[in-house]
Design an enzyme around this catalytic site. Structure first.
Site: not given
Ligand code: ASP
Length: 362
Positions: A28, A72-74, A104, A299
């Site tokens: 982005t 795109d980092s995907s 990100t 968690c």
């Protein structure tokens, strides 16, 4: 491969002391509105100074390198992690530090992977990006980038025969005022600017009016060691996230994937899993045929303590390795890197259980 680089000519008269290589991968961060269509499109990163003229006022040397295919980092892949590591190694003598501009979405995976690939790193490698494109007025790109550069270039006044001592000689993520150890970071927010968290390790710095470093927790500088790379990553790994009601066919289909060598098992709470016989038998059969199973908690904070509850005691008995307080991002990349190094399952399990690059407290 020869990469094209562009130097930013500083307006400050003093001769630059530190030199930073910025590697732009996409995401982005580098999007701007196209005037004709009004759509967000990647901009020509070589012209970043047009967008951020304040870069010229920094007091260190900055060189920009754009990967041939910005993504795109995907779409990030282990091959790109190795390419980034190789760029760092090839430029290691020439530059004092490195900033990687990255989407990100998978930044925490890349930071974790690089922390394992770059062995004996003694220079800063700071990843950053933005939640809002640089072409948007309220973008966080400016602050994230400029502060990441400042952190990368920060040195102690102590000069040794090896040169100035970098303040943060490790792989980090800088985002929204926080500097985090890369392999402790996770993306926790997709809308607000505070995109990254490090639940199980203190922040390495906080940037406000000044940048306050948490020196006790920063990896010590160990000059004199040559940077080495672990470039073999095994992609035959998977993540199995447990949920109440998970069925035998689901677990079996994952555990029996052809050529599978490693599983990150995302368990409940402090490392707990169902005690159904079929579940434990399926896992045990996989472990017996040499698959490594690494227990990571669902968690964000806290740690796996195998044996604390009866529901994790059996995992310990069948040979599941405790991931202690590791993140899933660090666990899966650590598995890929170690599987690329070690063929013997027993030795591999011993390596998995030990911290490799500050990613866990065992
Ligand atoms: N999809 C983008 C990416 O990770 C999101 C971002 O950069 O924030 O490349």
């Amino acid at each position: 491969m020869a990469y094209k680089t562009v130097r930013i000519n500083l307006t400050t008269p003093q001769s630059p002391r530190q030199s930073v290589l910025v590697i732009y991968t996409g995401g982005t961060f580098g999007m701007v509105y196209e005037p004709q269509t009004g759509q967000l499109v990647p901009f020509d990163f070589d012209r970043v100074v047009d967008r951020l003229p304040e870069l010229k006022r920094l007091t260190f040397d900055i060189t920009l390198l754009t990967l041939p295919a910005i993504i795109d980092s995907s779409n990030m892949k282990p091959a790109v992690w190795v390419e980034l590591a190789q760029i760092i190694q090839d430029n290691y003598q020439q530059y004092d530090s490195f900033v990687i501009l990255h989407g990100t979405d998978t930044m925490a995976y890349t930071a974790s992977a690089l922390s394992f690939i770059l062995v004996d790193l003694n220079k800063p490698v700071i990843l950053t990006g933005a939640q809002l494109p640089i072409g948007v007025a309220r973008s966080d790109a400016r602050e994230n980038f400029i502060t990441a550069l400042e952190i990368a270039a920060a040195v102690d006044s102590v000069v040794s025969q090896d040169g100035y001592r970098p303040v943060v000689p490790e792989v980090c993520v800088y985002f929204n005022s926080l500097l985090l150890r890369g392999n402790r970071s996770t993306k926790r927010e997709s809308v607000q600017f505070n995109a990254f968290a490090s639940e199980n390790y203190p922040h390495l710095a906080t940037a406000g009016v000044s940048i306050d470093y948490n020196r006790l927790f920063i990896r010590p500088w160990q000059p004199g060691q040559a940077l080495q790379l672990r470039t073999e990553l095994d992609p035959n790994v998977t993540i199995l996230k447990l949920f109440p009601g998970i069925t035998q066919p689901v677990v079996e289909s994952i555990v029996n994937i052809p050529n599978l060598r490693g599983i990150v098992l995302e368990t409940f709470g402090a490392g707990n899993a169902p005690t159904d016989e079929w579940f434990l038998d399926t896992l045990k059969r996989a472990i017996d045929r040499g698959v490594s199973v690494f227990n990571v908690s669902q968690c964000e904070g806290g740690r796996v303590t195998q044996g604390h509850y009866q529901t994790s005691q059996q995992l310990l008995q069948i040979g599941v390795v405790s991931g202690a307080d590791i993140t899933t991002e660090a666990a899966i990349t650590k598995l890929m890197v170690l599987l690329g190094q070690e063929r013997d399952p027993q030795r591999l399990r011993a390596l998995l259980a030990q911290p490799l690059s500050g990613e866990m407290n065992d």
